[in-house]
Design a protein around this motif. Structure first.
Motif, short mmCIF file in Angstrom:
data_model
loop_
_atom_site.label_atom_id
_atom_site.label_comp_id
_atom_site.label_asym_id
_atom_site.label_seq_id
_atom_site.Cartn_x
_atom_site.Cartn_y
_atom_site.Cartn_z
N ILE A 350 69.69 21.06 51.79
CA ILE A 350 69.58 20.84 53.24
C ILE A 350 68.10 20.69 53.57
CG2 ILE A 350 69.93 21.85 55.53
CD1 ILE A 350 72.50 23.03 54.55
N VAL A 351 67.79 19.63 54.30
CA VAL A 351 66.40 19.30 54.58
C VAL A 351 66.22 19.03 56.07
CG1 VAL A 351 66.12 18.28 52.28
CG2 VAL A 351 66.73 16.81 54.23
N ALA A 352 64.97 19.11 56.51
CA ALA A 352 64.59 18.65 57.85
C ALA A 352 64.00 17.26 57.71
CB ALA A 352 63.58 19.60 58.47
N THR A 353 64.38 16.37 58.59
CA THR A 353 63.85 15.01 58.58
C THR A 353 63.21 14.73 59.93
OG1 THR A 353 65.92 14.03 59.37
CG2 THR A 353 65.66 14.28 56.99
N ILE A 354 62.23 13.85 59.94
CA ILE A 354 61.52 13.47 61.16
C ILE A 354 61.51 11.96 61.26
CG2 ILE A 354 59.36 13.60 62.44
CD1 ILE A 354 59.89 16.07 59.68
N ASN A 355 62.00 11.41 62.39
CA ASN A 355 62.01 9.96 62.53
C ASN A 355 60.70 9.45 63.11
OD1 ASN A 355 62.08 10.50 65.29
ND2 ASN A 355 64.24 9.99 65.53
N ALA A 356 60.62 8.16 63.37
CA ALA A 356 59.38 7.54 63.82
C ALA A 356 58.93 8.06 65.18
CB ALA A 356 59.54 6.02 63.88
N GLU A 357 59.87 8.52 66.00
CA GLU A 357 59.53 9.06 67.32
C GLU A 357 59.14 10.54 67.26
OE1 GLU A 357 62.38 7.24 66.82
OE2 GLU A 357 61.39 5.43 67.55
N GLY A 358 59.20 11.12 66.07
CA GLY A 358 58.85 12.53 65.92
C GLY A 358 60.00 13.48 66.18
N HIS A 359 61.23 12.99 66.28
CA HIS A 359 62.39 13.84 66.53
C HIS A 359 62.90 14.43 65.22
CE1 HIS A 359 63.07 11.04 70.22
NE2 HIS A 359 62.19 11.99 70.47
#
Length: 458
Positions: A350-359
């Motif tokens: 299980i990981v945390a991901t961050i999109n281009a908008e920083g969400h």
């Protein structure tokens, strides 16, 4: 006076037409208004009791009863200044511990836990009191262990999320502390400690201890810590799945030690990478997970020493796997990861991901083919700094022992516990003011207005 009354006629003049009906009508109207006003005032009083008293009543059982399986909300709630604390309303076991907020204009940050059995959100007030120091969430989600970022401390604080109670764990002479890892069986904690001669460039304890701290192993059942002088400065650490061994990174080498501090092996880590904090040892014991440095990397004697672990989640990289023994073939790297948070099984993380908008989102990734399933998302609205800024997530931890049985629930209305007393006081003033205005407007009239009713002429 007797002579005056003697001049009056024996029979009084007749009343004007409709005079009696008008007086009776106005009297009945006055009585109705009085009754309505009284009922309205009582309604306001009852509302006041419901709004102020009921939420503040401490019921015998405040915590959420553990369900069959722990769960994660499919959407984390936004920022709220009305979120109560663990001490006032214990939330029960938690699935996540994280920092949340923004400091663009105002420093508005919260240290939060979210329930594993319901949509309960609480501030960890012990962390706020100690300037939001490094902290760990127990594998079973029932406790939080924290240090002190105000400076050197003589104790660690163990917070029970099911009761709100606190336990002080003595450390001896005052030291700066970084918490590194919690064993899967919940019995031991690895941390780094060092006498403080100052603070890092960010004014925190974290950097100073990362450069000079010595490994210590804490037995939670006894409160006794064992120092391991050879492991210095301890950078990151992770326990083996059987809880009897520990991997600790110093420089670019990971030392493998037992609970007595005896070293029995080591693993070399590629430059620019570090052992994933707290969760870096695979469930089958065969691999160590490594991630890119978030900041400067381990202290080399002249440079480095800032971990970046307490920063907003922003940097994305890949998770690589290093065999504990040369005989094992590691899985393929996991791409586009903001933070490794734990293992669902031997074959998935299980990981945390961050999109281009920083969400920020949480996802389960299958090792090998890289199949990814989104589990939860953090709020993307501008709920921080009085609605002027988006909120950022940092220092995110999951209850790693609950992940194998984890399910995802539809997020309901956040249960934030009793409101702060100041908010209740403001509501009380408004409600009482409204009641007073209603009472003034509904008071009975003492007499008819002369302009509306013609008086009889004698």
């Amino acid at each position: 006076m007797r002579e005056l009354f003697a001049t009056l006629p024996d029979d009084p003049p007749p009343l004007p037409p409709g005079y009696l009906d008008t007086v009776l009508t106005r009297g009945r109207r006055s009585v109705r208004r009085q009754r309505f006003g009284t009922a309205a005032v009582w309604a306001v009083v009852v509302l006041l009791l419901v709004v102020l008293v009921v939420p503040g009543v401490q019921l015998p059982v405040q915590t959420a009863a553990p369900s069959t399986k722990p769960s994660l909300p499919d959407r984390f709630a936004g920022y709220s200044m009305l979120t109560s604390t663990v001490a006032k309303a214990p939330p029960g076991r938690a699935i996540a511990l994280y920092g949340y907020g923004n400091g663009e204009t105002f420093n508005m940050f919260q240290s939060l836990v979210v329930g594993a059995d319901g949509d309960t959100y609480r501030q960890v007030d012990a962390m706020e009191e100690r300037n939001r120091p490094s902290a760990l969430l127990a594998p079973d989600g029932t406790r939080v262990l924290l240090g002190d970022d105000r400076g050197a401390t003589r104790d660690l604080i163990l917070v029970d999320l099911t009761s709100g109670g606190r336990r002080s764990i003595p450390l001896g002479d005052p030291v700066g502390v970084r918490l590194l890892a919690w064993s899967p069986d919940g019995q031991h904690v690895a941390y780094s400690a060092a006498p403080l001669t100052g603070y890092d460039e960010f004014g925190t304890v974290e950097g100073e201890v990362a450069r000079t701290g010595t490994l210590r192993l804490l037995d939670l059942s006894t409160g006794h810590s064992t120092e391991v002088p050879a492991i210095k400065p301890a950078w990151t650490a992770a326990f083996a799945p059987d809880s009897s061994r520990l991997a600790v990174q110093v420089g670019q080498k990971v030392h493998l030690v037992d609970l007595d501090g005896r070293e029995y092996g080591s693993v070399q880590i590629t430059a620019g990478r570090e052992l994933a904090a707290n969760v870096g040892w695979s469930p089958d014991g065969r691999f160590l997970a490594t991630v890119p440095w978030i900041s400067e990397g381990p202290f080399t004697g002249t440079t480095g020493g800032h971990t970046g672990h307490d920063e907003y989640l922003w940097k994305v990289g890949n998770v690589d796997f290093v065999p504990v023994t040369d005989a094992s073939t590691p899985p393929a790297p996991v791409q586009d990861v903001g933070r490794l948070l734990g293992w669902r099984s031997v074959g998935s993380v299980i990981v945390a991901t961050i999109n281009a908008e920083g969400h920020t989102s949480l996802a389960e990734v299958q090792l090998g083919d890289g199949t990814r399933r989104t589990l939860s998302r953090f709020d993307t609205g501008s709920t921080c700094e009085f609605g002027m800024q988006i909120c950022h997530t940092y220092d995110l931890h999951l209850a790693t022992g609950l992940l194998p049985d984890l399910t995802v629930r539809s997020a309901g209305r956040p249960q934030r516990g009793p409101r702060p007393m100041l908010v209740n006081a403001v509501i009380g003033v408004v409600v009482l003011g409204t009641a007073f205005l209603l009472w003034r407007r509904t008071r009975p009239l003492t007499r008819p207005r002369p302009s509306e009713v013609e008086s009889p002429q004698f």
